[in-house]
Design a protein around this motif. Structure first.
Motif, PDB file in Angstrom:
ATOM      1  N   CYS A  35     -26.537 -27.474 -36.835  1.00 33.56           N
ATOM      2  CA  CYS A  35     -28.154 -27.595 -36.646  1.00 33.56           C
ATOM      3  C   CYS A  35     -28.335 -26.323 -36.681  1.00 33.56           C
ATOM      4  N   THR A  36     -28.330 -24.954 -35.920  1.00 32.79           N
ATOM      5  CA  THR A  36     -28.671 -23.429 -35.374  1.00 32.79           C
ATOM      6  C   THR A  36     -29.028 -23.165 -37.024  1.00 32.79           C
ATOM      7  N   SER A  37     -27.698 -22.956 -37.660  1.00 35.22           N
ATOM      8  CA  SER A  37     -27.766 -22.100 -38.371  1.00 35.22           C
ATOM      9  C   SER A  37     -28.725 -22.858 -39.053  1.00 35.22           C
ATOM     10  N   GLU A  38     -28.533 -24.315 -39.675  1.00 33.85           N
ATOM     11  CA  GLU A  38     -30.115 -24.623 -40.402  1.00 33.85           C
ATOM     12  C   GLU A  38     -31.684 -23.927 -39.720  1.00 33.85           C
ATOM     13  N   LEU A  39     -31.734 -24.420 -38.661  1.00 35.08           N
ATOM     14  CA  LEU A  39     -32.925 -24.116 -38.556  1.00 35.08           C
ATOM     15  C   LEU A  39     -33.390 -22.850 -38.764  1.00 35.08           C
ATOM     16  N   THR A  60     -31.244 -26.685 -50.530  1.00 36.77           N
ATOM     17  CA  THR A  60     -31.260 -27.564 -49.658  1.00 36.77           C
ATOM     18  C   THR A  60     -30.386 -27.423 -48.961  1.00 36.77           C
ATOM     19  N   ASP A  61     -30.239 -27.941 -47.891  1.00 34.99           N
ATOM     20  CA  ASP A  61     -28.345 -27.636 -47.125  1.00 34.99           C
ATOM     21  C   ASP A  61     -28.394 -26.277 -46.665  1.00 34.99           C
ATOM     22  N   PHE A  62     -29.107 -26.111 -45.554  1.00 33.09           N
ATOM     23  CA  PHE A  62     -28.377 -24.028 -44.840  1.00 33.09           C
ATOM     24  C   PHE A  62     -27.423 -24.563 -43.668  1.00 33.09           C
ATOM     25  N   ILE A  99     -30.540 -13.373 -45.964  1.00 37.18           N
ATOM     26  CA  ILE A  99     -29.390 -14.661 -45.736  1.00 37.18           C
ATOM     27  C   ILE A  99     -28.594 -15.476 -47.394  1.00 37.18           C
ATOM     28  N   THR A 100     -27.164 -16.194 -46.791  1.00 36.52           N
ATOM     29  CA  THR A 100     -25.785 -16.175 -47.546  1.00 36.52           C
ATOM     30  C   THR A 100     -25.891 -17.896 -47.548  1.00 36.52           C
ATOM     31  N   HIS A 101     -26.047 -18.535 -48.388  1.00 29.93           N
ATOM     32  CA  HIS A 101     -25.974 -20.489 -48.094  1.00 29.93           C
ATOM     33  C   HIS A 101     -24.713 -20.685 -47.981  1.00 29.93           C
ATOM     34  N   VAL A 134     -32.355 -20.565 -40.832  1.00 25.38           N
ATOM     35  CA  VAL A 134     -32.842 -20.424 -41.531  1.00 25.38           C
ATOM     36  C   VAL A 134     -34.019 -20.911 -42.341  1.00 25.38           C
ATOM     37  N   LEU A 135     -34.039 -22.316 -41.636  1.00 25.62           N
ATOM     38  CA  LEU A 135     -35.311 -22.925 -42.315  1.00 25.62           C
ATOM     39  C   LEU A 135     -36.657 -22.244 -41.589  1.00 25.62           C
ATOM     40  N   TRP A 136     -36.831 -21.667 -40.273  1.00 22.17           N
ATOM     41  CA  TRP A 136     -37.898 -21.054 -39.268  1.00 22.17           C
ATOM     42  C   TRP A 136     -38.048 -20.511 -40.907  1.00 22.17           C
ATOM     43  N   ARG A 137     -37.743 -19.262 -40.853  1.00 22.71           N
ATOM     44  CA  ARG A 137     -37.690 -18.291 -42.107  1.00 22.71           C
ATOM     45  C   ARG A 137     -38.166 -18.248 -43.329  1.00 22.71           C
ATOM     46  N   VAL A 138     -37.847 -19.214 -43.879  1.00 20.12           N
ATOM     47  CA  VAL A 138     -38.167 -19.155 -45.382  1.00 20.12           C
ATOM     48  C   VAL A 138     -39.812 -19.966 -46.022  1.00 20.12           C
TER      49      VAL A 138
END
Ligand SMILES: Nc1ncnc2c1ncn2[C@@H]1O[C@H](COP(=O)(O)OP(=O)(O)OP(=O)(O)O)[C@@H](O)[C@H]1O
Length: 417
Positions: A134-138, A232-234, A208-210, A140-144
Motif C-alpha cells: 500500500c505504501t509503495s502504491e500510494l 496501473t498497479d504500483f 520511479i521503477t514499476h 507513487v500515486l501521490w506524485r504522478v
C-alpha cells in the motif's frame, strides 16, 4: 485477460514494516515537504473534476436492461458495502465489484454529489506485507499525473484499511482489447506500445521503477478506439534516489517471473531498465499472443530468461516485420546498460513510423489462436488466469496467481546456469 503467473514479492523488510504506518500518517497529514506538493495538486484536480456539471443521478430506467453479469457484480458489491467505512460510503456509492488483488478489492463507485464514476481500491493494511504494498502504491500515486498513468483522486486512510479513489478504467486490459478488436495489425501494436512507453518514460524520469509491468497492469481508459492506455498497479513500484538517469542500484527481488529481467533473477543490482525488459516481453505477446519465455518448470523458465532463449518461430512471426522484431530484440537485451531506455524506445523507427512501412497484415487470427491455445493448455493443467473471462479470472486469480513471499530465489540462484 492476463498472462501473469508467479508473482514474487519483495521480502518484507523490517524497515518497510516499521515505516509504513508512519508513511501513511505522513500522507494524510502532509503539510510540508515532499508530500505537500502532490497532495495540493491532487486536491486541486479533484475539486476540478468534482465541480464539473452535477448530473442528475437517476437509477436506470426499466428500459435499461441490466445484464446478468451486472446483477451478479452488484450482488457481490453489496457484500462489500458492509466492509466499507461509512465515511467512504457517505461520499461514494458502491456500484459493483470490479476485481480482487492479493490484498485489495476494487469496486466501481459513483460520487454521490456529482454522479461521476470512479474506482475504489480498498486495501486491508494490517499485515506488514500489505502495508508495504500500500505504501509503495500510494508513494507513487501521490506524485504522478500523466495521461498514461492511472490517476489518484483521493485517499481515505484508517488504521486497518486504506481506500484509494482512482480514475475508473472501463476499457479492459491490453490483451482483451487485442482480442476484441477482431482485426489487429502492427500499427495497432505500435499505438498501444507508444502509450505504454509514454507512461513508463514519465515514471522513469521521476525516478520511479514499476517492477511489475505486464499486460494485466495496462488498462484502457474507455472502450473506444481512441482510448488512452493507463499504467496501473504500483504495489511493487519503487523510487530511486537519483532521478532521471535511472542509475540507482535496486536490489529486492520481486515481480512476475515471466516478465522479470535477467539481472533481477541473477540478484544483481538493477535499475529502471527492468521495466524495459518487461516491455519487450509485452511487445512480444501483443504481436504474437504467445510468451517469449514460458515453462511450467520454474528452473527452466529462469534459465531461458537469463540465457535470453526465445525465438520468432511459428505463426504469426513470418508475417511480422523485421523492424518490429528489432524493437523487441533491443529490449530483450541481457545487459541492462545496452537495453533501450524508454526515451530511446519511443524513438525506435518502428514506433516513429507507426509501422507505416510494415506489413498491414491482420495478425488477429494467429494472435487469438495462440492466446486460446495457451488458455486451454493452462486450464487443463492448472486453470491459470490467461484467456479466461473476467468472473472466472477473478476467482482463479486468487488461487493461481499467488504472491510468493520470500520465494526461495537462492535455490534458483544456486543452479548451475
Ligand atoms: N482504476 C481501475 N479501474 C478499473 N479497474 C481497475 C482499476 N484498478 C484496478 N482495477 C482492476 O481491479 C482488479 C484488481 O486490481 P488490483 O490492482 O487490486 O489487483 P491485481 O493487480 O489484479 O492483483 P495483485 O494485487 O495480486 O497484483 C484487476 O482486475 C484490475 O484490472
Amino acid at each position: 485477460m492476463g498472462c501473469g503467473n508467479c508473482k514474487v514479492m519483495p521480502e518484507a523488510s523490517k524497515k518497510g514494516c516499521v515505516n509504513v504506518m508512519q508513511s501513511l500518517v505522513a500522507f494524510s497529514k502532509a503539510r510540508e515537504g515532499d508530500y505537500n506538493e502532490p497532495k495540493k495538486r491532487l486536491e486541486k484536480q479533484r475539486s476540478l473534476w468534482l465541480s464539473t456539471t452535477v448530473k442528475n443521478c437517476q437509477p436506470p430506467s426499466d428500459s435499461q436492461e441490466q445484464t446478468h453479469s451486472d446483477r451478479q457484480q452488484q450482488d457481490k458489491a453489496a457484500k462489500y458495502k458492509d466492509k466499507f467505512d461509512p465515511r467512504v460510503t457517505a461520499r461514494y456509492e458502491i456500484k459493483a465489484l470490479i476485481g480482487r488483488g492479493s490484498y485489495s478489492r476494487v469496486v466501481r463507485v459513483e460520487h454521490r454529489a456529482t454522479c461521476q464514476p470512479f474506482a475504489i481500491k480498498m486495501m486491508a493494511v494490517e499485515a506488514p506485507e500489505a502495508r508495504e504494498v500500500c505504501t509503495s502504491e500510494l508513494g507513487v500515486l501521490w506524485r504522478v499525473r500523466h495521461a498514461n498513468v492511472i490517476q489518484l483522486i483521493e485517499v481515505f486512510q484508517f488504521p486497518q484499511r486504506v481506500y484509494m479513489v482512482l480514475e475508473l478504467a472501463t476499457g479492459g486490459e491490453l490483451l482483451d482489447r487485442v482480442i476484441s478488436k477482431g482485426h489487429f495489425t502492427e500499427q495497432d501494436a505500435t499505438q498501444s506500445l507508444q502509450m505504454a512507453l509514454a507512461g513508463v518514460g514519465y515514471l522513469h524520469n521521476l525516478g520511479i521503477t514499476h517492477r511489475d509491468l505486464k499486460p494485466e497492469n495496462l488498462l484502457y481508459y474507455h472502450p473506444g478506439d481512441d482510448s488512452r492506455l493507463l499504467v496501473t498497479d504500483f504495489g511493487l513500484a519503487t523510487f530511486g534516489d537519483t532521478g532521471a538517469d535511472c542509475s540507482w542500484p535496486l536490489k529486492t527481488t520481486c515481480g512476475t517471473l515471466e516478465y522479470m529481467a535477467p539481472e533481477v533473477l541473477l540478484r544483481r543490482p538493477y535499475s529502471c531498465a527492468v521495466d524495459m525488459w518487461a516491455l519487450g516481453v509485452i511487445a512480444y505477446i501483443v504481436l504474437s499472443g504467445s510468451m517469449p519465455f514460458e515453462d511450467d518448470d520454474h528452473t527452466r523458465l529462469y534459465r531461458s530468461i537469463v540465457r535470453r532463449k526465445y525465438s520468432f518461430h511459428g505463426e504469426p512471426w513470418p508475417s511480422v516485420s523485421n523492424l518490429a522484431k528489432d524493437f523487441i530484440q533491443r529490449l530483450l537485451v541481457v545487459d541492462p546498460g545496452t537495453r533501450l531506455t524508454a526515451d530511446q524506445a519511443i524513438h525506435h523507427p518502428w514506433l516513429v513510423t507507426m509501422a507505416a512501412s510494415c506489413s498491414m497484415r491482420n495478425l488477429h487470427r494467429s494472435i487469438s489462436q495462440n492466446l486460446r491455445q495457451r488458455a486451454s493448455r493452462s486450464s487443463s493443467r492448472s486453470s491459470r488466469a490467461f484467456g479466461l473471462s473476467q468472473p472466472q479470472r477473478v476467482i482463479q486469480h486468487s488461487l493461481n496467481n499467488p504472491r510468493i513471499i520470500g520465494r526461495p530465489m537462492e535455490k534458483w540462484y544456486q543452479l548451475q546456469l
